[in-house]
Design a protein around this motif. Structure first.
Motif, PDB file in Angstrom:
ATOM      1  N   ALA A  72      -8.076   6.876   0.266  1.00 32.70           N
ATOM      2  CA  ALA A  72      -7.825   8.191  -0.330  1.00 32.70           C
ATOM      3  C   ALA A  72      -9.023   8.641  -1.163  1.00 32.70           C
ATOM      4  O   ALA A  72      -9.733   7.821  -1.750  1.00 32.70           O
ATOM      5  N   GLY A  87      -3.743   0.642  -2.901  1.00 30.16           N
ATOM      6  CA  GLY A  87      -2.912  -0.453  -3.376  1.00 30.16           C
ATOM      7  C   GLY A  87      -3.608  -1.234  -4.465  1.00 30.16           C
ATOM      8  O   GLY A  87      -4.838  -1.137  -4.639  1.00 30.16           O
ATOM      9  N   ASN A 112      -6.205  12.694   2.152  1.00 29.34           N
ATOM     10  CA  ASN A 112      -5.064  11.797   2.254  1.00 29.34           C
ATOM     11  C   ASN A 112      -5.528  10.383   2.605  1.00 29.34           C
ATOM     12  O   ASN A 112      -6.547  10.202   3.290  1.00 29.34           O
ATOM     13  N   ARG A 114       0.832  -1.191   0.000  1.00 30.71           N
ATOM     14  CA  ARG A 114       0.000   0.000   0.000  1.00 30.71           C
ATOM     15  C   ARG A 114       0.874   1.251   0.000  1.00 30.71           C
ATOM     16  O   ARG A 114       1.974   1.257   0.562  1.00 30.71           O
ATOM     17  N   VAL A 115       0.376   2.278  -0.652  1.00 29.17           N
ATOM     18  CA  VAL A 115       1.133   3.512  -0.829  1.00 29.17           C
ATOM     19  C   VAL A 115       0.299   4.680  -0.343  1.00 29.17           C
ATOM     20  O   VAL A 115      -0.903   4.764  -0.621  1.00 29.17           O
ATOM     21  N   LYS A 116       0.933   5.591   0.352  1.00 27.15           N
ATOM     22  CA  LYS A 116       0.238   6.768   0.852  1.00 27.15           C
ATOM     23  C   LYS A 116       0.052   7.795  -0.264  1.00 27.15           C
ATOM     24  O   LYS A 116       0.961   8.040  -1.049  1.00 27.15           O
ATOM     25  N   LEU A 128       1.924  10.527  -4.647  1.00 24.50           N
ATOM     26  CA  LEU A 128       2.181   9.295  -3.921  1.00 24.50           C
ATOM     27  C   LEU A 128       3.497   9.377  -3.164  1.00 24.50           C
ATOM     28  O   LEU A 128       4.469   9.952  -3.651  1.00 24.50           O
ATOM     29  N   TYR A 129       3.515   8.785  -1.990  1.00 25.08           N
ATOM     30  CA  TYR A 129       4.727   8.768  -1.175  1.00 25.08           C
ATOM     31  C   TYR A 129       5.874   8.128  -1.952  1.00 25.08           C
ATOM     32  O   TYR A 129       5.725   7.079  -2.564  1.00 25.08           O
ATOM     33  N   ARG A 179      -0.741  11.751  -0.813  1.00 26.11           N
ATOM     34  CA  ARG A 179      -0.663  13.032  -0.119  1.00 26.11           C
ATOM     35  C   ARG A 179      -0.881  14.158  -1.129  1.00 26.11           C
ATOM     36  O   ARG A 179      -0.933  13.910  -2.331  1.00 26.11           O
ATOM     37  N   ASP A 193      -4.360   5.821   1.879  1.00 25.54           N
ATOM     38  CA  ASP A 193      -3.448   4.877   1.248  1.00 25.54           C
ATOM     39  C   ASP A 193      -4.227   4.003   0.280  1.00 25.54           C
ATOM     40  O   ASP A 193      -5.440   3.802   0.419  1.00 25.54           O
TER      41      ASP A 193
END
Length: 220
Positions: free
Chosen positions: A108, A155, A151, A33-35, A41-42, A37, A153
């Motif tokens: 998100a 995936g 914000n 999983r990716v945040k 993406l983080y 923001r 996460d």
């Protein structure tokens, strides 16, 4: 249900002949999983934030369906990330999304802001297919830039749920086709007016670029 097939981030900065000198277009799928923001993406990178980034172009999505059309035309698979996208979807007409449409992906909340305008960096990424910028424009399969409204996460495997669709009805395809005067496109002034009215009424918040271009059309 529409789903997220892959989440892609920059793999490496590549040298590029453009004014910035490098490009972050080399995106590849990542596990887990990716945040998401405000600026994307983080651990992703925006090498040219003025033209391909910022809050209104934080995330770029492209559909598997459109990728398969290009794969058939170009003669090779358009793997996730090859077009520089962060999100590869299936079951969602990304290029026909309504401007201001909102998607819930994982935790998100993302909002469709504008279509992609192809550039020579994009062409070079694909080893410069003949007349690529023109072909991509005429095909009107632009994908969608998105801003991060909330914000969260996300995936691969997440459902992409359209949770809001503005009533003005102007899609990315409508705007891009009209602005570029493609065959069969809507009347540019009508599309621009619908977007500006919706923006002024608070139905959506146009990106600075879209707002400026639409207003210029109306001021002519």
């Amino acid at each position: 249900m529409p789903e997220l097939l892959a989440v892609c981030r920059v793999f490496a900065l590549l040298p590029d002949a453009g004014t910035v000198g490098v490009t972050a277009i080399d995106k590849r799928p990542v596990d887990g999983r990716v945040k998401a923001r405000p600026y994307g993406l983080y651990a992703d990178v925006q090498a040219d934030r003025a033209n391909h980034g910022g809050l209104d172009q934080a995330v770029y999505a492209y559909s598997q369906e459109d990728a398969e059309v290009w794969g058939a035309e170009l003669g090779y698979e358009i793997t996730p990330g090859l077009f520089g996208e962060n999100l590869r979807t299936r079951g969602l007409e990304v290029s026909r999304a309504v401007v201001g449409e909102r998607w819930r992906v994982g935790t998100a909340l993302l909002e469709v802001t504008q279509p992609r305008t192809p550039c020579q960096t994009f062409a070079r990424r694909l080893d410069s297919p003949p007349r690529w910028v023109r072909r991509f424009t005429q095909a009107n399969r632009t994908g969608a830039y998105l801003r991060v409204v909330e914000n969260g996460d996300l995936g691969a495997g997440d459902v992409v749920e359209v949770v809001h669709r503005p009533t003005h009805g102007v899609t990315l395809t409508d705007w891009f086709g009209a602005f570029n005067r493609l065959d069969g496109a809507a009347v540019l002034a009508d599309v621009a007016k619908a977007l500006v009215v919706a923006h002024d009424d608070g139905e959506l918040r146009l990106s600075d670029e879209m707002r400026e271009r639409a207003q210029q059309v109306l001021d002519r």
